[in-house]
Enzyme design. Structure first.
Site, PDB file in Angstrom:
ATOM      1  N   ASP A  74       0.831  -1.111   0.094  1.00 44.62           N
ATOM      2  CA  ASP A  74      -0.023  -0.003  -0.097  1.00 44.62           C
ATOM      3  C   ASP A  74       0.928   1.298   0.005  1.00 44.62           C
ATOM      4  OD1 ASP A  74      -2.426   1.167   0.055  1.00 44.62           O
ATOM      5  OD2 ASP A  74      -2.670   1.315   2.312  1.00 44.62           O
ATOM      6  N   HIS A 170      -8.542   8.936   4.670  1.00 49.68           N
ATOM      7  CA  HIS A 170      -7.673   7.971   5.519  1.00 49.68           C
ATOM      8  C   HIS A 170      -7.944   8.414   6.920  1.00 49.68           C
ATOM      9  CE1 HIS A 170      -4.966   7.693   1.746  1.00 49.68           C
ATOM     10  NE2 HIS A 170      -5.487   6.634   1.915  1.00 49.68           N
TER      11      HIS A 170
HETATM   12 ZN   LIG Z   1      -4.901   4.911   0.856  1.00 52.73          ZN
END
Ligand SMILES: [Zn+2]
Length: 276
Positions: A74, A170
């Site tokens: 990620d 996020h």
């Molecule tokens: Zn992300």
């Protein structure tokens, strides 16, 4: 070689994990629902893990449980780490150069695409920065990618998955999430590249189901909720059993953490409608 994510593939949830036990809890939920799954490692987790051991465990355990588990790196910003992930058998990588000017983002993304293609590894890239809660976005526009940038990006890169800021964040949401759903359809009109939703934690089941109703949405990332489930597991076991008692047993805490992460994962996977 069949790509695990493509315009014809199933939809996936991708869970961020940081250890073998957290990976196991997610895989146990997936195997119970006979569901393939993506496990993601953040850069921090990737750098701290014994990645050889982690990769071997994930692949052998998913084989034992008869599911496919794909490993994804990620938000990676450097070619060196992308190279390492590819070498150690990660199935896909995300190059995140979204903080750079568009042309630089395109150039770096293509460099990764060339590197990954040699090993059949898939590439995710991002246009328009998806903000974190800590950024305290002052205007809606601040967290939304421009369609002309997305258009130019997909026309000039060779990627397998596209992430773009559509209003998700996020971390944890403050107030009601303001998602630009129409952008998902607009993106689908210009490209059939699978779309990735970042910041899936904290979105209601209704919102997640609505996102899954778009056929180009192929991956929804869940990170914060895995950590919260871990925290909940610790809190519950302490609440129930106490840590001061002479019979304090770490196994009870481990088991409660496992159950908490597994249950959270199961609840998300059920939204895919692939339960058996
Ligand atoms: Zn992300």
């Amino acid at each position: 070689m069949v790509k695990y994510i493509s315009s014809n593939s199933p939809q996936y949830f991708a869970f961020n994990v940081w250890s073998i036990p957290s990976a196991k809890a997610v895989m146990d939920a997936a195997s119970q629902l006979k569901c393939d799954i993506i496990l993601q490692t953040s850069m921090k987790a990737f750098q701290q893990l014994d990645i050889e051991e982690f990769h071997a465990y994930v692949k052998s355990y998913s084989q034992k449980k008869k599911i496919n588990t794909y490993l994804h790196l990620d938000h990676c910003r450097t070619l060196d780490w992308i190279h390492t992930a590819i070498e150690y058998g990660w199935d896909s990588v995300m190059i995140d150069a979204s903080d750079k000017p568009l042309d630089e983002n395109i150039r770096l993304t293509n460099e990764v695409a060339d590197l990954a293609a040699r090993k059949g590894v898939l590439v995710e890239a991002e246009v328009g920065q998806i903000r974190g809660q800590e950024d305290e976005i002052s205007s809606v526009e601040a967290g939304i990618a421009r369609m002309e940038d997305i258009d130019r990006f997909v026309k000039n890169t060779r990627i397998d998955m596209l992430a773009a800021a559509i209003g998700t964040v996020h971390g944890q949401y403050k107030g009601v999430p303001n998602l630009h759903y129409q952008m998902i359809s607009e993106i689908n009109e210009i490209t059939d590249i699978p779309f990735v939703i970042h910041g899936g934690s904290g979105l209601s089941d209704e919102i997640l189901s609505r996102l899954l109703s778009y056929r180009n949405v192929k991956k929804i990332n869940i990170s914060t909720e895995v950590k919260l489930a871990y925290k909940c597991g610790i809190e519950e076991s302490i609440c129930k059993n106490g840590v001061e008692k002479s019979g304090f047993d770490p196994l009870v805490i481990n088991s409660q953490i496992h159950t908490s992460i597994q249950n959270m994962t199961t609840n998300k996977l059920r939204l895919l409608g692939r339960t058996s």
